[in-house]
Design a protein around this motif. Structure first.
Motif, PDB file in Angstrom:
ATOM      1  N   PRO A 142     -11.310  18.968  12.113  1.00 57.82           N
ATOM      2  CA  PRO A 142     -11.143  18.775  10.401  1.00 57.82           C
ATOM      3  C   PRO A 142     -11.568  17.679  10.400  1.00 57.82           C
ATOM      4  O   PRO A 142     -11.855  16.578  11.793  1.00 57.82           O
ATOM      5  CB  PRO A 142      -9.058  18.662  10.639  1.00 57.82           C
ATOM      6  CG  PRO A 142      -8.629  18.286  11.655  1.00 57.82           C
ATOM      7  CD  PRO A 142      -9.212  19.342  12.803  1.00 57.82           C
ATOM      8  N   TRP A 143     -12.223  17.024   9.730  1.00 56.05           N
ATOM      9  CA  TRP A 143     -12.879  15.673   8.513  1.00 56.05           C
ATOM     10  C   TRP A 143     -11.329  15.282   7.672  1.00 56.05           C
ATOM     11  O   TRP A 143     -11.033  15.837   7.763  1.00 56.05           O
ATOM     12  CB  TRP A 143     -14.131  16.147   7.159  1.00 56.05           C
ATOM     13  CG  TRP A 143     -14.957  16.643   8.547  1.00 56.05           C
ATOM     14  CD1 TRP A 143     -15.657  18.214   8.441  1.00 56.05           C
ATOM     15  CD2 TRP A 143     -16.329  15.651   8.642  1.00 56.05           C
ATOM     16  NE1 TRP A 143     -16.958  17.642   9.177  1.00 56.05           N
ATOM     17  CE2 TRP A 143     -17.047  16.691   9.636  1.00 56.05           C
ATOM     18  CE3 TRP A 143     -16.813  14.135   8.768  1.00 56.05           C
ATOM     19  CZ2 TRP A 143     -18.634  16.154   9.279  1.00 56.05           C
ATOM     20  CZ3 TRP A 143     -17.663  13.594   8.911  1.00 56.05           C
ATOM     21  CH2 TRP A 143     -18.408  14.518   9.935  1.00 56.05           C
ATOM     22  N   PRO A 144     -11.923  14.086   8.091  1.00 59.92           N
ATOM     23  CA  PRO A 144     -10.516  13.330   7.386  1.00 59.92           C
ATOM     24  C   PRO A 144     -10.704  14.149   6.246  1.00 59.92           C
ATOM     25  O   PRO A 144     -11.197  14.035   5.639  1.00 59.92           O
ATOM     26  CB  PRO A 144     -10.674  11.712   7.060  1.00 59.92           C
ATOM     27  CG  PRO A 144     -12.094  11.484   8.632  1.00 59.92           C
ATOM     28  CD  PRO A 144     -12.203  13.155   8.531  1.00 59.92           C
ATOM     29  N   PRO A 145      -9.549  13.243   4.915  1.00 64.23           N
ATOM     30  CA  PRO A 145      -9.474  13.992   3.451  1.00 64.23           C
ATOM     31  C   PRO A 145     -10.589  13.581   2.836  1.00 64.23           C
ATOM     32  O   PRO A 145     -10.913  12.346   3.010  1.00 64.23           O
ATOM     33  CB  PRO A 145      -8.235  13.189   3.120  1.00 64.23           C
ATOM     34  CG  PRO A 145      -7.236  12.978   4.412  1.00 64.23           C
ATOM     35  CD  PRO A 145      -7.796  12.819   5.966  1.00 64.23           C
ATOM     36  N   GLN A 146     -10.667  14.589   1.770  1.00 61.79           N
ATOM     37  CA  GLN A 146     -12.058  14.213   1.290  1.00 61.79           C
ATOM     38  C   GLN A 146     -11.679  12.890  -0.004  1.00 61.79           C
ATOM     39  O   GLN A 146     -10.988  13.504  -0.960  1.00 61.79           O
ATOM     40  CB  GLN A 146     -12.683  15.233   0.590  1.00 61.79           C
ATOM     41  CG  GLN A 146     -13.244  16.394   2.327  1.00 61.79           C
ATOM     42  CD  GLN A 146     -14.562  15.611   2.623  1.00 61.79           C
ATOM     43  OE1 GLN A 146     -15.350  15.895   1.938  1.00 61.79           O
ATOM     44  NE2 GLN A 146     -13.739  15.474   3.496  1.00 61.79           N
ATOM     45  N   GLY A 147     -12.550  12.137  -0.431  1.00 57.84           N
ATOM     46  CA  GLY A 147     -12.597  11.266  -1.531  1.00 57.84           C
ATOM     47  C   GLY A 147     -13.558  10.607  -2.205  1.00 57.84           C
ATOM     48  O   GLY A 147     -14.447  10.963  -1.860  1.00 57.84           O
ATOM     49  N   PHE A 165     -24.795  14.026  -7.871  1.00 56.98           N
ATOM     50  CA  PHE A 165     -24.133  14.276  -7.436  1.00 56.98           C
ATOM     51  C   PHE A 165     -24.824  15.132  -5.835  1.00 56.98           C
ATOM     52  O   PHE A 165     -24.763  15.680  -6.100  1.00 56.98           O
ATOM     53  CB  PHE A 165     -22.378  14.629  -7.900  1.00 56.98           C
ATOM     54  CG  PHE A 165     -22.027  14.944  -7.118  1.00 56.98           C
ATOM     55  CD1 PHE A 165     -20.101  13.936  -6.603  1.00 56.98           C
ATOM     56  CD2 PHE A 165     -21.549  16.639  -6.322  1.00 56.98           C
ATOM     57  CE1 PHE A 165     -19.374  14.209  -6.368  1.00 56.98           C
ATOM     58  CE2 PHE A 165     -20.256  16.633  -5.709  1.00 56.98           C
ATOM     59  CZ  PHE A 165     -18.690  15.487  -5.241  1.00 56.98           C
ATOM     60  N   ARG A 166     -24.112  14.697  -5.023  1.00 56.73           N
ATOM     61  CA  ARG A 166     -24.665  15.037  -3.474  1.00 56.73           C
ATOM     62  C   ARG A 166     -23.883  16.226  -3.024  1.00 56.73           C
ATOM     63  O   ARG A 166     -22.055  15.207  -2.912  1.00 56.73           O
ATOM     64  CB  ARG A 166     -24.394  13.970  -2.636  1.00 56.73           C
ATOM     65  CG  ARG A 166     -24.655  14.540  -1.117  1.00 56.73           C
ATOM     66  CD  ARG A 166     -23.744  14.875  -0.432  1.00 56.73           C
ATOM     67  NE  ARG A 166     -24.066  14.861   0.698  1.00 56.73           N
ATOM     68  CZ  ARG A 166     -23.491  15.354   1.798  1.00 56.73           C
ATOM     69  NH1 ARG A 166     -22.204  15.019   1.981  1.00 56.73           N
ATOM     70  NH2 ARG A 166     -23.355  16.566   2.771  1.00 56.73           N
ATOM     71  N   SER A 167     -23.806  17.082  -2.816  1.00 55.17           N
ATOM     72  CA  SER A 167     -22.788  18.389  -2.469  1.00 55.17           C
ATOM     73  C   SER A 167     -22.911  19.072  -0.778  1.00 55.17           C
ATOM     74  O   SER A 167     -24.104  18.482  -0.368  1.00 55.17           O
ATOM     75  CB  SER A 167     -22.825  19.333  -3.910  1.00 55.17           C
ATOM     76  OG  SER A 167     -24.416  19.748  -3.717  1.00 55.17           O
ATOM     77  N   ILE A 204     -18.231  13.453  -2.888  1.00 58.72           N
ATOM     78  CA  ILE A 204     -16.957  14.053  -2.579  1.00 58.72           C
ATOM     79  C   ILE A 204     -16.966  13.735  -0.706  1.00 58.72           C
ATOM     80  O   ILE A 204     -17.700  14.322   0.152  1.00 58.72           O
ATOM     81  CB  ILE A 204     -16.566  14.732  -2.812  1.00 58.72           C
ATOM     82  CG1 ILE A 204     -15.213  15.016  -2.144  1.00 58.72           C
ATOM     83  CG2 ILE A 204     -16.941  16.152  -2.401  1.00 58.72           C
ATOM     84  CD1 ILE A 204     -14.168  15.827  -3.191  1.00 58.72           C
ATOM     85  N   SER A 205     -16.544  13.318   0.283  1.00 61.66           N
ATOM     86  CA  SER A 205     -16.850  13.425   1.383  1.00 61.66           C
ATOM     87  C   SER A 205     -15.352  12.000   1.961  1.00 61.66           C
ATOM     88  O   SER A 205     -14.855  12.338   1.593  1.00 61.66           O
ATOM     89  CB  SER A 205     -17.800  12.973   1.844  1.00 61.66           C
ATOM     90  OG  SER A 205     -17.981  13.056   3.227  1.00 61.66           O
ATOM     91  N   SER A 206     -15.287  12.263   3.681  1.00 58.72           N
ATOM     92  CA  SER A 206     -14.254  11.654   3.891  1.00 58.72           C
ATOM     93  C   SER A 206     -15.026  10.058   4.025  1.00 58.72           C
ATOM     94  O   SER A 206     -16.127   9.507   3.959  1.00 58.72           O
ATOM     95  CB  SER A 206     -14.716  12.134   5.150  1.00 58.72           C
ATOM     96  OG  SER A 206     -15.660  12.175   6.406  1.00 58.72           O
ATOM     97  N   GLY A 207     -14.245   9.475   4.694  1.00 58.51           N
ATOM     98  CA  GLY A 207     -14.651   7.646   4.571  1.00 58.51           C
ATOM     99  C   GLY A 207     -15.135   7.465   5.740  1.00 58.51           C
ATOM    100  O   GLY A 207     -16.305   6.801   6.190  1.00 58.51           O
ATOM    101  N   SER A 208     -15.235   9.118   6.835  1.00 57.44           N
ATOM    102  CA  SER A 208     -16.054   8.996   7.883  1.00 57.44           C
ATOM    103  C   SER A 208     -17.416   9.095   8.277  1.00 57.44           C
ATOM    104  O   SER A 208     -18.505   8.077   8.245  1.00 57.44           O
ATOM    105  CB  SER A 208     -15.280  10.149   8.952  1.00 57.44           C
ATOM    106  OG  SER A 208     -16.503  10.396   9.986  1.00 57.44           O
ATOM    107  N   THR A 209     -18.091   9.558   7.013  1.00 61.10           N
ATOM    108  CA  THR A 209     -19.384   9.852   6.855  1.00 61.10           C
ATOM    109  C   THR A 209     -19.657   8.775   6.384  1.00 61.10           C
ATOM    110  O   THR A 209     -20.830   8.438   6.355  1.00 61.10           O
ATOM    111  CB  THR A 209     -19.034  11.514   5.873  1.00 61.10           C
ATOM    112  OG1 THR A 209     -19.317  12.713   6.749  1.00 61.10           O
ATOM    113  CG2 THR A 209     -20.523  11.597   5.533  1.00 61.10           C
ATOM    114  N   GLY A 210     -18.974   8.188   5.206  1.00 59.38           N
ATOM    115  CA  GLY A 210     -19.299   7.144   4.322  1.00 59.38           C
ATOM    116  C   GLY A 210     -19.468   6.354   5.326  1.00 59.38           C
ATOM    117  O   GLY A 210     -21.191   5.566   5.413  1.00 59.38           O
TER     118      GLY A 210
END
Ligand code: PCA
Length: 326
Positions: A142-147, A165-167, A204-210
């Motif tokens: 899984p990816w971390p939770p999405q924010g 908005f990037r999807s 909307i994405s995880s802290g990880s991708t940001g």
């Protein structure tokens, strides 16, 4: 004569041996996310495990950052045998079959524990669908939770109107639509540029991708929403798999189990680490306000119903099996 035979046999064995060595296979493994991302790290470890376990009969070489095939092309590349193995965001295929988007239903499974249960409930159906598409499922992390990321303070859906908005899949595009935003599909590997040039100004994405994409260079706010935890999965071309020896298949399956376990832990650990990283680089990080949360939950109800309608009896069975595990 006897001696000649021995020599001939000897060179035949020598030939067979070198042929055996030449038969060592290289499996190029396209991956969509940056080399430093935990999914890519997990894939690299998985590759090492397979090389070691098969005595280098199968050499897995990972190609992160969409360098061999872009994210959107990886599944097709593996299905058609252009690449023997690959990793992709599972919900990226939800336009083919709604079942692939089971992990992106807003607020159905919002913690690592629940995401693991949902995956357990979905895995048999997912394995079957992939097998029908000439693919063998190996592991999924899984990816971390999405924010939500923005370049301004956002307290309600009204503040989101008109924002670009990037999807990354159907669910994220639908969410944007419901909120009156303008969705544009962009691969993770390309988001830094998209934000820098203003093609997109939120996601909307995880802290990880940001964190991986250093979005603090363009964006200012991350709102923890815990909307869902999407998954990546690793899969092999079925013809390649069928041509693999039983012993090597066992090694690969063992390494896959280890990768799923280790990768899932990396995801948990990476969550706080990357949120801290966003903060350290100047972003405002914190939970979404009650008004925004409430409005997003309403979208969640709409999207859950839409998904159930599209995913039919198989989809309902997965959600029911998941709910029975609660
Ligand atoms: N990162 C990927 C998918 C989900 C996530 O957290 C992305 O933004 O493309």
């Amino acid at each position: 004569m006897k001696k000649l035979m021995t020599v001939m046999l000897g060179s035949a064995v020598g030939l067979a041996l070198s042929a055996g060595m030449a038969a060592a296979e290289k499996w190029d493994m396209p991956m969509a996310y940056s080399a430093t991302n935990f999914h890519s790290a997990t894939g690299a470890e998985f590759g090492k495990c397979v090389i070691k376990g098969t005595g280098a009969a199968i050499e897995i070489v990972t190609h992160p950052s969409g360098s061999l095939f872009k994210g959107a092309d990886i599944k097709r590349a593996v299905q058609t045998g252009q690449a023997p193995i690959g990793e992709r965001l599972l919900s990226g295929h939800q336009n083919e079959n709604a079942i692939f988007g089971v992990d992106s239903i807003p607020f159905l499974a919002t913690s690592f524990d629940d995401a693991a249960k949902l995956w357990k409930a979905a895995k048999p159906t997912m394995t079957k669908i992939l097998a029908e598409q000439n693919l063998v499922l190996l592991y999924s992390v899984p990816w971390p939770p999405q924010g939500l990321y923005f370049k301004k303070e956002v307290n309600s859906v009204a503040d989101m109107k008109g924002v670009k908005f990037r999807s990354y899949n159907n669910a994220t595009a639908r969410l944007a639509e419901l909120a009156g935003m303008l969705p544009v599909t962009i691969e993770a590997a390309e988001i830094s540029q998209a934000f820098a040039t203003g093609v997109a100004e939120s996601m909307i994405s995880s802290g990880s991708t940001g964190y991986d994409r250093k979005v603090w260079e363009s964006l200012t706010h991350f709102y923890e929403v815990d909307a869902w935890l999407p998954r990546n999965y690793v899969f092999v071309n079925k013809d390649v798999w069928d041509g693999t020896s039983g012993a090597n298949k066992n090694v690969i399956l063992g390494c896959a189990e280890l990768a799923e376990y280790a990768g899932s832990w990396r995801a948990v650990e990476y969550t706080q680490f990357t949120l801290n990283g966003l903060k350290a680089n100047g972003m405002k990080v914190g939970p979404a306000g009650d008004k925004l949360k409430g409005e997003l939950k309403e979208f969640g109800v709409i999207m859950t119903n839409e998904w159930l309608e599209k995913a039919g009896a198989d989809g309902k069975a997965i959600v029911d099996a998941y709910k029975a595990m609660q």
